[in-house]
Write an enzyme that holds these catalytic residues in place. Sequence first.
Site, PDB file in Angstrom:
ATOM      1  CG  ASP A  33      -7.527   1.054   5.212  1.00  0.00           C
ATOM      2  OD1 ASP A  33      -6.599   0.659   4.475  1.00  0.00           O
ATOM      3  OD2 ASP A  33      -8.730   0.749   5.020  1.00  0.00           O
ATOM      4  CB  VAL A 100      -5.056   1.031  -4.259  1.00  0.00           C
ATOM      5  CG1 VAL A 100      -4.942   2.431  -4.836  1.00  0.00           C
ATOM      6  CG2 VAL A 100      -6.424   0.826  -3.605  1.00  0.00           C
ATOM      7  CG  HIS A 104      -1.444   1.174  -0.355  1.00  0.00           C
ATOM      8  ND1 HIS A 104      -1.485   0.968  -1.725  1.00  0.00           N
ATOM      9  CD2 HIS A 104      -2.088   0.123   0.194  1.00  0.00           C
ATOM     10  CE1 HIS A 104      -2.132  -0.149  -1.974  1.00  0.00           C
ATOM     11  NE2 HIS A 104      -2.503  -0.693  -0.829  1.00  0.00           N
TER      12      HIS A 104
HETATM   13  P1  AMP Z   1      -4.292  -3.184  -0.681  1.00  0.00           P
HETATM   14  O1  AMP Z   1      -5.093  -4.446  -0.697  1.00  0.00           O
HETATM   15  O2  AMP Z   1      -2.967  -3.340   0.006  1.00  0.00           O
HETATM   16  O3  AMP Z   1      -4.163  -2.568  -2.075  1.00  0.00           O
HETATM   17  O4  AMP Z   1      -5.090  -2.167   0.239  1.00  0.00           O
HETATM   18  C1  AMP Z   1      -5.875  -1.107  -0.214  1.00  0.00           C
HETATM   19  C2  AMP Z   1      -6.386  -0.411   1.029  1.00  0.00           C
HETATM   20  O5  AMP Z   1      -6.903   0.861   0.655  1.00  0.00           O
HETATM   21  C3  AMP Z   1      -7.505  -1.156   1.750  1.00  0.00           C
HETATM   22  O6  AMP Z   1      -7.103  -1.414   3.108  1.00  0.00           O
HETATM   23  C4  AMP Z   1      -8.687  -0.203   1.661  1.00  0.00           C
HETATM   24  O7  AMP Z   1      -9.527  -0.243   2.790  1.00  0.00           O
HETATM   25  C5  AMP Z   1      -7.988   1.143   1.507  1.00  0.00           C
HETATM   26  N1  AMP Z   1      -8.780   2.199   0.878  1.00  0.00           N
HETATM   27  C6  AMP Z   1      -9.495   2.124  -0.280  1.00  0.00           C
HETATM   28  N2  AMP Z   1     -10.095   3.303  -0.541  1.00  0.00           N
HETATM   29  C7  AMP Z   1      -9.738   4.152   0.472  1.00  0.00           C
HETATM   30  C8  AMP Z   1     -10.027   5.518   0.784  1.00  0.00           C
HETATM   31  N3  AMP Z   1     -10.825   6.263   0.001  1.00  0.00           N
HETATM   32  N4  AMP Z   1      -9.483   6.049   1.892  1.00  0.00           N
HETATM   33  C9  AMP Z   1      -8.692   5.311   2.713  1.00  0.00           C
HETATM   34  N5  AMP Z   1      -8.383   4.020   2.474  1.00  0.00           N
HETATM   35  C10 AMP Z   1      -8.901   3.439   1.373  1.00  0.00           C
END
Ligand code: AMP
Length: 122
Positions: A33, A100, A104
Amino acid sequence: MAYDKNNVFARILRGEIPCKKVHEDEHTLALHDINPQAKVHILVIPKGAYVSLDDFVTKASAREITALMRAVGKVARDFGLTEGGYRVLANCGRHAHQEVPHLHIHLFGGQPLGRMINPPKK
Ligand code: AMP
């Protein structure tokens, strides 16, 4: 929530954005992450275009579902998390603050993780 093919994980899967990859197989990618919330914070994602856990469990094949779950377990073992324990979390939709729109699975570990969730305000 609709699938947006330009979401950050779709772009990572297409190689348009770099990532710190820790595992890859036919159906799954795992990466660190970008904003870790624990000593170990890894995201495990399916390669298929699934918005959320709900979308995944209703539309994905048994092979894809098995691959994702096995990848979570393998990465946890690879990072030495099994003995101390770890937490697996998937935010699904608005109430869970899913940011996102590509499924995930968060894998947290490497330290005590505290309570499971913040109790909701009454
Ligand atoms: P969620 O709130 O469950 O949708 O979590 C989205 C996660 O994606 C967060 O923990 C972010 O830090 C992570 N994230 C966003 N962009 C990236 C990236 N480019 N590479 C790795 N993790 C990311």
